[in-house]
Design an enzyme around this catalytic site. Sequence first.
Site, PDB file in Angstrom:
ATOM      1  N   TYR A  76       0.821  -1.218   0.000  1.00  0.00           N
ATOM      2  CA  TYR A  76       0.000   0.000   0.000  1.00  0.00           C
ATOM      3  C   TYR A  76       0.858   1.274   0.000  1.00  0.00           C
ATOM      4  CZ  TYR A  76      -4.180  -2.752   0.413  1.00  0.00           C
ATOM      5  OH  TYR A  76      -5.187  -3.633   0.145  1.00  0.00           O
ATOM      6  N   TYR A  94     -12.448  -7.276   6.189  1.00  0.00           N
ATOM      7  CA  TYR A  94     -11.259  -7.312   5.328  1.00  0.00           C
ATOM      8  C   TYR A  94     -10.908  -8.768   5.064  1.00  0.00           C
ATOM      9  CZ  TYR A  94      -6.581  -7.050   3.493  1.00  0.00           C
ATOM     10  OH  TYR A  94      -5.483  -7.208   2.672  1.00  0.00           O
ATOM     11  N   ASP A 122     -13.340 -16.289   8.413  1.00  0.00           N
ATOM     12  CA  ASP A 122     -11.973 -15.899   8.088  1.00  0.00           C
ATOM     13  C   ASP A 122     -11.231 -15.628   9.396  1.00  0.00           C
ATOM     14  OD1 ASP A 122      -9.635 -14.603   7.458  1.00  0.00           O
ATOM     15  OD2 ASP A 122     -10.508 -13.312   5.925  1.00  0.00           O
ATOM     16  N   LYS A 174      -1.575 -15.952   8.429  1.00  0.00           N
ATOM     17  CA  LYS A 174      -0.791 -15.098   9.330  1.00  0.00           C
ATOM     18  C   LYS A 174       0.038 -15.870  10.373  1.00  0.00           C
ATOM     19  CE  LYS A 174      -2.562 -10.672   8.343  1.00  0.00           C
ATOM     20  NZ  LYS A 174      -3.848 -10.323   7.748  1.00  0.00           N
TER      21      LYS A 174
HETATM   22  C1  LIG Z   1      -4.338 -10.448   6.395  1.00  0.00           C
HETATM   23  C2  LIG Z   1      -5.700 -10.967   6.171  1.00  0.00           C
HETATM   24  C3  LIG Z   1      -6.055 -11.564   4.938  1.00  0.00           C
HETATM   25  C4  LIG Z   1      -5.097 -11.645   3.774  1.00  0.00           C
HETATM   26  O1  LIG Z   1      -3.986 -12.425   4.031  1.00  0.00           O
HETATM   27  P1  LIG Z   1      -2.649 -12.224   3.138  1.00  0.00           P
HETATM   28  O2  LIG Z   1      -1.722 -13.270   3.655  1.00  0.00           O
HETATM   29  O3  LIG Z   1      -2.185 -10.827   3.376  1.00  0.00           O
HETATM   30  O4  LIG Z   1      -3.046 -12.459   1.718  1.00  0.00           O
HETATM   31  C5  LIG Z   1      -7.335 -12.051   4.824  1.00  0.00           C
HETATM   32  N1  LIG Z   1      -8.222 -11.966   5.835  1.00  0.00           N
HETATM   33  C6  LIG Z   1      -7.907 -11.422   7.023  1.00  0.00           C
HETATM   34  C7  LIG Z   1      -8.919 -11.393   8.120  1.00  0.00           C
HETATM   35  C8  LIG Z   1      -6.642 -10.894   7.229  1.00  0.00           C
HETATM   36  O5  LIG Z   1      -6.342 -10.314   8.410  1.00  0.00           O
END
Ligand SMILES: *Cc1c(COP(=O)(O)O)cnc(C)c1O
Length: 433
Positions: free
Chosen positions: A25, A153, A254, A283
């Site tokens: 970004y 997100y 997610d 992550k």
């Molecule tokens: C960081 C994140 C993503 C994307 O993961 P990347 O490894 O950056 O592609 C998707 N969903 C959530 C909730 C996130 O925090």
Amino acid sequence: MPSESAIPGRDDLVARDRRCVMHPYAAPLSSAPLFAVERAEGVRLTLTDGRELIDGMSSWWAAIHGYGHPALTAAISAQLGRMSHVMFGGLTHAPAVELCEALVALTPEPLTRVFLADSGSVSVEVAIKLALQFFIARGQPEKRRLVSVLGGYHGDTFGAMAVTDPVNGMHHLFRGALTQHLFAPAPGPAFGAPWSPRALDGMAELLERHAHEVAAVILEPVVQGAGGMRFYHPRYLRELRALCDRHDVLLVLDEIATGFGRSGEMFGCEHAGVAPDILCLGKALTGGTMTLAAALFTERVAETISRGEPRVFMHGPTFMGNPLACSAALASIRLLLGSPWRARVSAIEAQLRRELAPCRALDAVADVRVLGAIGVVELEQPVDMARVQPAFVERGVWLRPFGKLVYTMPPYIIEPAELSRISEAIVGVLSGI
Ligand SMILES: *Cc1c(COP(=O)(O)O)cnc(C)c1O
């Protein structure tokens, strides 16, 4: 021996970076503050100029055990000696099998199948595709839209962008190129606030009207991360699970940010006692050492996709199941399970609550909230990064605010005195703006 600064190229790393390297970004021709890191160990980042910073970000939720943990380094080194990678089509290996077994054992019971992906965004793409293929296999290809929530997100690839918050996200910019999905109001009420029976009215109405064309609802459980760092009532998830079942819609959670203890439970959905049909992890999966993510799903989804056309799941990254990343993930999970992570996270929570509270009195501050090992100070106005970023570095801490949010999610191994340095830096810097 040459002095540190005599090592060629080291001094002008930032200048050389600015000539060709892109950052997340950031503008291609950016002059935003940039710091060159030499080493990372425990909770400390050492810059090339010798300064030491206490890490308040865990490199975006990932480095939960701190940096350079010997158990993770050893696992990766040992695997490196055997094989760094082989293709996953038609081949398998112990690191992948053991990791998938461990993930099935660790996550809520109905999740029995694992797709290993290369990044969080890709695991979201996989989750979306699983949901669509589930209904294609059932002869209901018209169920191909998704419902998401405002403030969410889910990543930066096109499928993930399309379910990310349409206002903060990139919908306007890429209008016409993104799939049009449906958005319910942001989940609520806030974590810890009294329950409101109207909380799911918007979601219920949307599903009532659109269930015939909806494959899945996707959202982050309890903590909305990069979409606004908001914490919401776990009961929302329980009611949503029931709504999804009533309307024959899959639930995708997610947990890429919340997974592995960050919110105080091993997974965010455990605050609500709810299991999804599909779960995304990323992550912290490898303890911040390598890129790896996973989409887990239920036996029902697995059986349905296997029985219907085209009988296979249509996804397969080149580096799927990378043995180095799988070994790192397995070692990270063992390390976590062998550690007093729950006590550590709740100690961080209590300390952040106490130490960030003075921010409430500051004019610039709109809200302060803490859940698990996540502390958030929301400001009235977006922060001026050109000023604030170097100010944190001068105070010896690494924080990376975005928009109106100054927040910390430190490694779980952080000592109270180190965490105090982070809190003091936040209070100090925000007092001056
Ligand atoms: C960081 C994140 C993503 C994307 O993961 P990347 O490894 O950056 O592609 C998707 N969903 C959530 C909730 C996130 O925090």
